[in-house]
Design an enzyme around this catalytic site. Structure first.
Site, short mmCIF file in Angstrom:
data_model
loop_
_atom_site.label_atom_id
_atom_site.label_comp_id
_atom_site.label_asym_id
_atom_site.label_seq_id
_atom_site.Cartn_x
_atom_site.Cartn_y
_atom_site.Cartn_z
N CYS A 298 -6.80 0.50 -5.00
CA CYS A 298 -5.42 1.54 -4.20
C CYS A 298 -4.43 2.21 -4.40
O CYS A 298 -4.14 2.21 -3.47
CB CYS A 298 -5.86 0.57 -2.46
SG CYS A 298 -5.18 -1.26 -2.63
N SER A 318 -12.45 -2.41 -8.63
CA SER A 318 -13.87 -1.64 -7.34
C SER A 318 -13.41 -0.37 -7.38
O SER A 318 -12.95 0.32 -7.72
CB SER A 318 -12.25 -3.26 -5.75
OG SER A 318 -13.32 -2.04 -4.46
N LYS A 357 0.32 9.35 -4.63
CA LYS A 357 -0.85 9.24 -3.61
C LYS A 357 -0.77 10.65 -2.86
O LYS A 357 -1.93 11.36 -2.99
CB LYS A 357 -0.35 9.22 -2.36
CG LYS A 357 -0.27 8.15 -2.09
CD LYS A 357 -1.80 7.70 -1.55
CE LYS A 357 -2.27 5.43 -1.66
NZ LYS A 357 -3.29 5.33 -1.90
N GLU A 360 -3.00 11.59 -6.06
CA GLU A 360 -4.61 11.35 -5.71
C GLU A 360 -5.50 11.81 -4.91
O GLU A 360 -6.32 12.29 -5.20
CB GLU A 360 -4.20 9.96 -4.66
CG GLU A 360 -5.61 8.92 -4.76
CD GLU A 360 -5.17 7.64 -3.98
OE1 GLU A 360 -5.01 8.01 -3.22
OE2 GLU A 360 -6.49 7.10 -4.41
N CYS A 516 3.71 -1.62 -2.29
CA CYS A 516 3.96 -0.04 -1.95
C CYS A 516 5.11 -0.09 -1.11
O CYS A 516 5.88 0.64 -0.80
CB CYS A 516 2.99 0.10 -0.68
SG CYS A 516 1.43 -0.28 -1.39
#
Ligand code: SF4
Ligand code: SF4
Ligand code: SF4
Ligand code: FES
Length: 585
Positions: A298, A318, A357, A360, A516
């Site tokens: 993540c 994952s 992010k 991403e 984070c």
């Protein structure tokens, strides 16, 4: 040992620098290049002090105290030298404060004020104007504002072990550069933004999405949804002038509504969803002899890191998308269907503690909702949309609040909208190192064993140690797990995997120090003490949530019942899982 500072004798412990000893004595020595735990290259000369017996002034950030040392921090000679060193730095610095991203939060600006600078005697020595580097999806480098302090280089090398940037050139040609000046977006930079977090000036900042968000908020044909990552609720208060670590979840919701977002949703909802998918993926890998250890996926800086430096280990990741990307995909499919909205008119804005992010959200494969609708709605390529449209950092959200004059501290408390706003304590701890592991274990244990956990707090994976490990007994099946934060620590676990000595079944990796809550998009300053305060608030929120296990989130149950049908099912694979690529260094 005994030392004297400005005529006062004090007892201090051995091994301190002059700067640390002065801090204990209540004297704050000004500094620019030094940053505790990150950088001590002693390049700026701002921290100089006089020491009896020394011919020249000494740099207090690197000089150790000795028995009987007599230090003077406030003589005319010291003050003149500090001003002179600062003036030399300012000679090549643009006078752009009024329109600079770091205005009012800039160490250089503050120091210029604090040292009482009244004029500039030196002319610019650098001949050419250095161009901005805007190649990265996440960050902008403006070398004109760089004072060559070296903090960014140190954090990139020592904390992240990436070495995407370094000094190049000599004398007036010195600058911070990427390999062959190719730009951050081209070289093996992870987009983590830790360099921006430690930069004392506006020389590295996030690439702003504020104007794009305002444009969509002012477009009445668009339904603009916002999602907020777990760590924003312990960061945005700080950025709005509240104490470090302030927990402001429900004021943040009210503030976002005031900005004009149609619905205020929570990335915590899809953090719970991530746990369901990732927990089932882990159990499947354990039961079917899949690739182990499985590693969490993540944190997008971490993903880019492994793609660049350890591509052989990609099968260990994952396949779950991050909660940000799961949210975008679910919002533009499930929520669009449920509400009858045209997905082309839905804009998803993320508020993230993370600069990676932004990268991403623009990965080409992050457009699952478009492909979901393409055949159903006969969409053409011209209709193309991404799952997440814009990513704002915590700092950018604070700027938007300030632009609109929102008095954050006086906002009422409001709740997230439904159905993508309900979340559990397991989701909020995603914001700190060890949180994803703990959340996953709460669910994996109960799903795997069919029993209720006696104690859901996994203290062994909490705290700021670089690598933490624990052994978990899944009703007779014992598994070892590990948690790493910072890419330097992640590298150690990957080296074990690649040389065949990893004892672990499941590993959590977070790119940034502290997870984070210490992300590259969080408020400046961010340091170890502040990270601890943010973590305390996150665990407080978890402890006070009515539901603390992801698999007990009722809105997640509806999502599966009404839409996804089952974890790891066909729709999940299309919308919630992803693949990775090998990248060049
Ligand atoms: S970096 Fe700091 S000193 Fe330089 S223009 Fe920006 S605010 Fe002003
Ligand atoms: S974003 Fe991270 S990896 Fe890239 S230069 Fe900055 S610190 Fe290094
Ligand atoms: S970019 Fe910022 S952190 Fe890096 S050397 Fe320049 S001023 Fe220092
Ligand atoms: S802070 Fe000591 S030399 Fe820069």
């Amino acid at each position: 040992m005994q030392i004297t500072i400005n005529g006062q004798t004090i007892d201090v412990q051995d091994g301190l620098t002059i700067m640390d000893a002065c801090a204990i004595a209540g004297i704050d020595i000004p500094s620019l290049c030094y940053l505790k735990d990150v950088s001590s290259n002693a390049s700026c000369g701002i921290c100089v002090v006089e020491v009896k017996g020394a011919r020249s002034l000494l740099r207090s950030c690197i000089t150790q105290i000795t028995e009987g040392m007599e230090i003077v921090t406030n003589s005319q000679r010291v003050m003149d030298a500090r001003r002179m060193n600062l003036e030399l730095l300012l000679a090549n610095h643009p006078q752009d404060c009024l329109i600079c991203d770091r205005n009012e939060n800039c160490e250089l600006q503050q120091l210029t004020f604090d040292l009482g600078m009244h004029g500039m005697r030196f002319v610019r020595t650098r001949k050419e104007i250095l161009p901005k580097d805007e190649t990265s999806a996440s960050l902008v480098r403006d070398p004109e504002k760089c004072i060559l302090c070296g903090r960014c280089i140190a954090v990139c090398r020592e904390v992240q072990s990436v070495q995407a940037i370094d000094f190049s050139g000599r004398g007036s040609k010195s600058k911070v550069a990427t390999f062959m000046d190719l730009g951050l977006g081209v070289v093996a930079c992870t987009s983590c933004g830790q360099c921006a977090l430690v930069c004392p000036t506006g020389a590295i900042t996030e690439k702003s999405s504020i104007d794009a968000v305002w444009k969509d908020l002012h477009n009445h044909e668009k339904i603009v949804l916002v999602q907020t990552a777990p760590a924003i609720r312990v960061g945005i208060g700080e950025a709005m002038g509240m104490p470090y670590g302030s927990l402001v979840t429900r004021q943040m919701v009210a503030g976002l509504r005031k900005l004009g977002f149609s619905k205020v949703f929570d990335t915590n909802f899809t953090a719970d969803l991530t746990i369901i998918e990732e927990g089932h993926e882990l159990i499947k890998r354990i039961k079917t002899g899949g690739v182990l250890p499985m590693i969490t996926s993540c944190s997008p800086g971490w993903i880019k890191f492994i793609e660049h430096f350890y591509p052989k280990s990609l099968p260990h990741l994952s396949t779950c998308k991050s909660p940000q990307q799961m949210f975008g995909a679910v919002a533009k499919t499930y929520y669009a269907e449920k509400t009858g909205l045209d997905p082309r008119n839905i804009i998803v804005v993320s508020v993230m503690p993370c600069t990676a992010k932004k990268f991403e959200a623009r990965r080409p494969e992050m457009d699952s909702a478009f492909h979901y609708w393409q055949a159903k709605m006969n969409l053409s390529d011209a209709d193309h949309f991404y799952d997440v449209d814009h990513v704002l950092t915590t700092r950018e959200l604070a700027r938007m609040f300030k632009e609109t004059g929102i008095e954050f501290a006086h906002l009422p408390e409001e709740n997230f909208d439904s159905p993508l706003g309900e979340s559990t304590g397991a989701a909020v701890i995603f914001g700190t190192t060890g949180g994803v592991m703990e959340a996953a274990l709460r669910t994996a244990y109960e799903v795997y064993t069919g029993k209720t956990l006696a104690n859901i707090d996994f203290n062994a994976v909490r705290g700021l140690n670089g690598i933490k490990e624990a052994e978990v007994d899944l009703d007779g099946t014992k598994i070892k797990v590990a948690v790493a934060h910072t890419l330097k620590n992640a590298r150690k676990l990957l080296d074990e995997i690649e040389n065949g000595t990893s004892p672990y079944t499941f590993i959590e990796v977070m790119t940034c120090p502290g997870g984070c809550l210490g992300g590259g998009g969080q408020p400046i300053p961010t340091n170890t003490e502040i990270r601890k305060m943010r973590a305390e608030s996150i665990y407080y929120e978890d402890a006070h949530k009515g539901i603390r296990k992801s698999h007990e989130n009722p809105e997640i149950h509806y999502l599966y019942k009404e839409f996804l049908l089952e974890p790891l099912g066909e729709k999940s694979h299309r919308l919630l899982h992803t693949k990775y690529i090998e990248r060049k260094n």
